[in-house]
Design a protein around this motif. Structure first.
Motif, PDB file in Angstrom:
ATOM      1  N   GLN A  27       0.729  -1.160   0.054  1.00 26.25           N
ATOM      2  CA  GLN A  27      -0.099  -0.030   0.019  1.00 26.25           C
ATOM      3  C   GLN A  27       1.030   1.283  -0.032  1.00 26.25           C
ATOM      4  O   GLN A  27       1.722   1.436   0.680  1.00 26.25           O
ATOM      5  CB  GLN A  27      -0.955   0.083   1.249  1.00 26.25           C
ATOM      6  CG  GLN A  27      -1.779   0.983   1.440  1.00 26.25           C
ATOM      7  CD  GLN A  27      -2.800   1.170   2.402  1.00 26.25           C
ATOM      8  OE1 GLN A  27      -3.536   0.287   2.630  1.00 26.25           O
ATOM      9  NE2 GLN A  27      -2.197   1.606   3.838  1.00 26.25           N
ATOM     10  N   SER A  29       0.620   5.646   0.323  1.00 27.51           N
ATOM     11  CA  SER A  29      -0.040   7.011   0.084  1.00 27.51           C
ATOM     12  C   SER A  29       0.064   7.742  -1.086  1.00 27.51           C
ATOM     13  O   SER A  29      -0.853   8.557  -1.393  1.00 27.51           O
ATOM     14  CB  SER A  29       0.111   7.658   1.321  1.00 27.51           C
ATOM     15  OG  SER A  29      -0.324   6.868   2.705  1.00 27.51           O
ATOM     16  N   ASN A 237     -11.567  -1.028  -0.327  1.00 31.90           N
ATOM     17  CA  ASN A 237     -10.442  -0.091   0.190  1.00 31.90           C
ATOM     18  C   ASN A 237     -10.967   1.159  -0.529  1.00 31.90           C
ATOM     19  O   ASN A 237     -10.506   1.011  -1.834  1.00 31.90           O
ATOM     20  CB  ASN A 237      -9.087  -0.588   0.378  1.00 31.90           C
ATOM     21  CG  ASN A 237      -8.208   0.391   1.205  1.00 31.90           C
ATOM     22  OD1 ASN A 237      -7.822   1.386   0.347  1.00 31.90           O
ATOM     23  ND2 ASN A 237      -8.088   0.417   2.129  1.00 31.90           N
ATOM     24  N   ASP A 239      -9.399   5.150  -0.978  1.00 36.19           N
ATOM     25  CA  ASP A 239      -8.534   6.352  -0.655  1.00 36.19           C
ATOM     26  C   ASP A 239      -9.073   7.680  -1.402  1.00 36.19           C
ATOM     27  O   ASP A 239      -9.129   7.505  -2.512  1.00 36.19           O
ATOM     28  CB  ASP A 239      -7.033   6.143  -1.170  1.00 36.19           C
ATOM     29  CG  ASP A 239      -6.287   5.317  -0.311  1.00 36.19           C
ATOM     30  OD1 ASP A 239      -5.236   5.823   0.082  1.00 36.19           O
ATOM     31  OD2 ASP A 239      -6.798   4.483   0.121  1.00 36.19           O
ATOM     32  N   THR A 241      -8.220  11.518  -2.181  1.00 30.70           N
ATOM     33  CA  THR A 241      -6.894  12.467  -1.787  1.00 30.70           C
ATOM     34  C   THR A 241      -6.962  13.758  -2.379  1.00 30.70           C
ATOM     35  O   THR A 241      -7.877  14.113  -3.661  1.00 30.70           O
ATOM     36  CB  THR A 241      -5.705  11.880  -2.578  1.00 30.70           C
ATOM     37  OG1 THR A 241      -5.463  10.570  -1.702  1.00 30.70           O
ATOM     38  CG2 THR A 241      -4.390  12.663  -2.147  1.00 30.70           C
ATOM     39  N   SER A 255      -5.297  12.898   2.710  1.00 29.36           N
ATOM     40  CA  SER A 255      -5.862  11.737   2.123  1.00 29.36           C
ATOM     41  C   SER A 255      -6.830  11.031   3.258  1.00 29.36           C
ATOM     42  O   SER A 255      -6.095  11.098   4.449  1.00 29.36           O
ATOM     43  CB  SER A 255      -4.761  10.691   1.508  1.00 29.36           C
ATOM     44  OG  SER A 255      -5.395   9.604   1.135  1.00 29.36           O
ATOM     45  N   ARG A 257      -8.360   7.287   4.123  1.00 23.12           N
ATOM     46  CA  ARG A 257      -8.610   5.993   3.703  1.00 23.12           C
ATOM     47  C   ARG A 257      -9.548   5.202   4.725  1.00 23.12           C
ATOM     48  O   ARG A 257      -9.302   5.375   5.814  1.00 23.12           O
ATOM     49  CB  ARG A 257      -7.014   5.192   3.849  1.00 23.12           C
ATOM     50  CG  ARG A 257      -7.006   3.825   3.374  1.00 23.12           C
ATOM     51  CD  ARG A 257      -5.602   3.006   3.604  1.00 23.12           C
ATOM     52  NE  ARG A 257      -4.669   3.809   2.697  1.00 23.12           N
ATOM     53  CZ  ARG A 257      -3.793   4.462   3.481  1.00 23.12           C
ATOM     54  NH1 ARG A 257      -3.316   4.339   4.733  1.00 23.12           N
ATOM     55  NH2 ARG A 257      -2.805   5.200   2.792  1.00 23.12           N
ATOM     56  N   SER A 279      -4.110  10.943   5.848  1.00 20.28           N
ATOM     57  CA  SER A 279      -2.538  11.014   5.536  1.00 20.28           C
ATOM     58  C   SER A 279      -2.248  12.676   5.412  1.00 20.28           C
ATOM     59  O   SER A 279      -3.319  13.302   4.848  1.00 20.28           O
ATOM     60  CB  SER A 279      -2.124  10.367   4.312  1.00 20.28           C
ATOM     61  OG  SER A 279      -2.395   9.135   4.463  1.00 20.28           O
ATOM     62  N   ASP A 297       1.047   8.879   7.830  1.00 14.81           N
ATOM     63  CA  ASP A 297      -0.196   8.247   8.042  1.00 14.81           C
ATOM     64  C   ASP A 297      -0.402   8.192   9.598  1.00 14.81           C
ATOM     65  O   ASP A 297       0.296   7.658  10.251  1.00 14.81           O
ATOM     66  CB  ASP A 297      -0.321   7.101   7.590  1.00 14.81           C
ATOM     67  CG  ASP A 297      -0.208   7.034   5.924  1.00 14.81           C
ATOM     68  OD1 ASP A 297       0.074   8.031   5.413  1.00 14.81           O
ATOM     69  OD2 ASP A 297      -0.356   5.902   5.318  1.00 14.81           O
TER      70      ASP A 297
END
Length: 334
Positions: A27, A29, A237, A239, A241, A255, A257, A279, A297
């Motif tokens: 993973q 970011s 999942n 994200d 941003t 961000s 998540r 993040s 994060d």
């Protein structure tokens, strides 16, 4: 019978979102600036040979926490037609006693969509190989005769295939990809390890991503994006941003998540905590060709009481080519 102390928290957390003992993909970011890691069709997007290195240390101060490093380079094979891209990437990932090394070669065929060559539709394939290993000496246990714990380091290798589609214009991009296409056909356990010890089981992963660039005024622009990842076992999942850029040189962003339930995932527990982490991100273009990036994060689940956040740093450098020195290169912000 088996009691593993040194890394039990890390391993359980890594698989808690899955109904099977699955080895999840790494993973990042900074996925917006690391497109080759999630889509082989990204190869050649910048139209110059670009090298990138990224290192991520996750869940600082938690024993056995993941540490990931990746090195990639991609570019065009023909600077006139610009219809083929190549990319190469190596990645190392360690989670407690478990280590993974992978190497991929990626090919992208790029269709020109407009007269001025500002829009392209790309189709990509990635072929690679991964080595998985487990070091039994890194485990702490109380039963010295436990046959489920390997002696020394056990390892196995398997091939992998990736496929992706990627579209871009000066102010928008979108892509979709599937990773680990051979997951259902490869061996799912380490050589010599008892079959009841669930360490390696790859699952197929699907990615969808998109983003845009909106000019707010002469100096400030806004760059929103999202990344969806799913393996159809755990929660999907997501994200989200958002970056603000000043003069396209200093990028500051954040961000979020989280897990989301899609596709009628009735097998998931109803009390799962979906919020994963937030993040803080920063990117600085030292020059038109050299970029430095950082991400921090902070976990939003029970893990936050045991670790001190995650850190990710990246560097990228585009290599100028004499063959295209006389041509104007459109800015590349994705």
């Amino acid at each position: 019978m088996k009691r593993i102390y040194k890394v039990v928290a890390t391993v359980l957390l890594a698989i808690s979102a899955n109904s099977t003992f699955a080895q999840q993909n790494v993973q990042f970011s900074q996925y917006v600036f690391n497109g080759l890691a999630v889509n082989p069709a990204y190869a050649g997007y910048k139209e110059e040979w670009t090298a990138q290195v990224l290192y991520r240390t996750q869940w600082v101060n938690l024993p056995g926490a993941p540490k990931t490093g990746t090195l990639s380079i991609d570019g065009l094979t023909d600077f006139n037609r610009k219809n083929m891209g190549l990319g190469f990437q190596v990645t190392t990932d360690q989670l407690g006693p478990q280590k993974t090394f992978s190497a991929y070669a990626n090919y992208s065929y790029r269709l020109r969509l407009d007269e001025y060559d500002t829009k392209r539709l790309c189709f990509g394939l990635g072929l690679g190989i991964s080595q998985y290993s487990l070091t039994g000496d890194d485990l702490t246990y109380i039963d010295l005769d436990d046959q489920g714990i390997p002696v020394g380091t056990q390892s196995t290798m398997s091939p992998d295939l990736r496929f992706g589609v990627y579209y871009y214009s000066p102010n928008f991009y979108a892509g979709a990809s599937v990773m680990d296409l051979f997951a259902d056909y490869m061996a799912t356990k380490l050589q010599g390890v008892d079959a009841t010890f669930p360490v390696i089981k790859k699952t197929r992963h699907y990615y969808v991503t998109a983003g845009g660039l909106i000019q707010l005024n002469e100096k400030i622009s806004w760059k929103p994006s999202f990344l969806v990842k799913d393996d159809f076992n755990g929660p999907t999942n997501l994200d989200l941003t958002s970056f603000l850029a000043y003069d396209n040189k200093v990028w500051l962003g954040a961000s979020w998540r989280t897990g989301i339930k899609l596709w009628g995932q009735d097998h998931l527990k109803s009390n799962l905590r979906m919020a994963d982490a937030y993040s803080i991100l920063a990117q600085f273009y030292v020059s038109d060709r050299f970029r430095v990036g950082y991400a921090y994060d902070h976990s939003l689940n029970d893990l936050s009481s045991y670790e001190d956040g995650s850190h990710e740093i990246s560097l990228s450098f585009s290599i100028p080519s004499r063959k295209r020195a006389e041509k104007v290169l459109s800015p590349r912000y994705f």
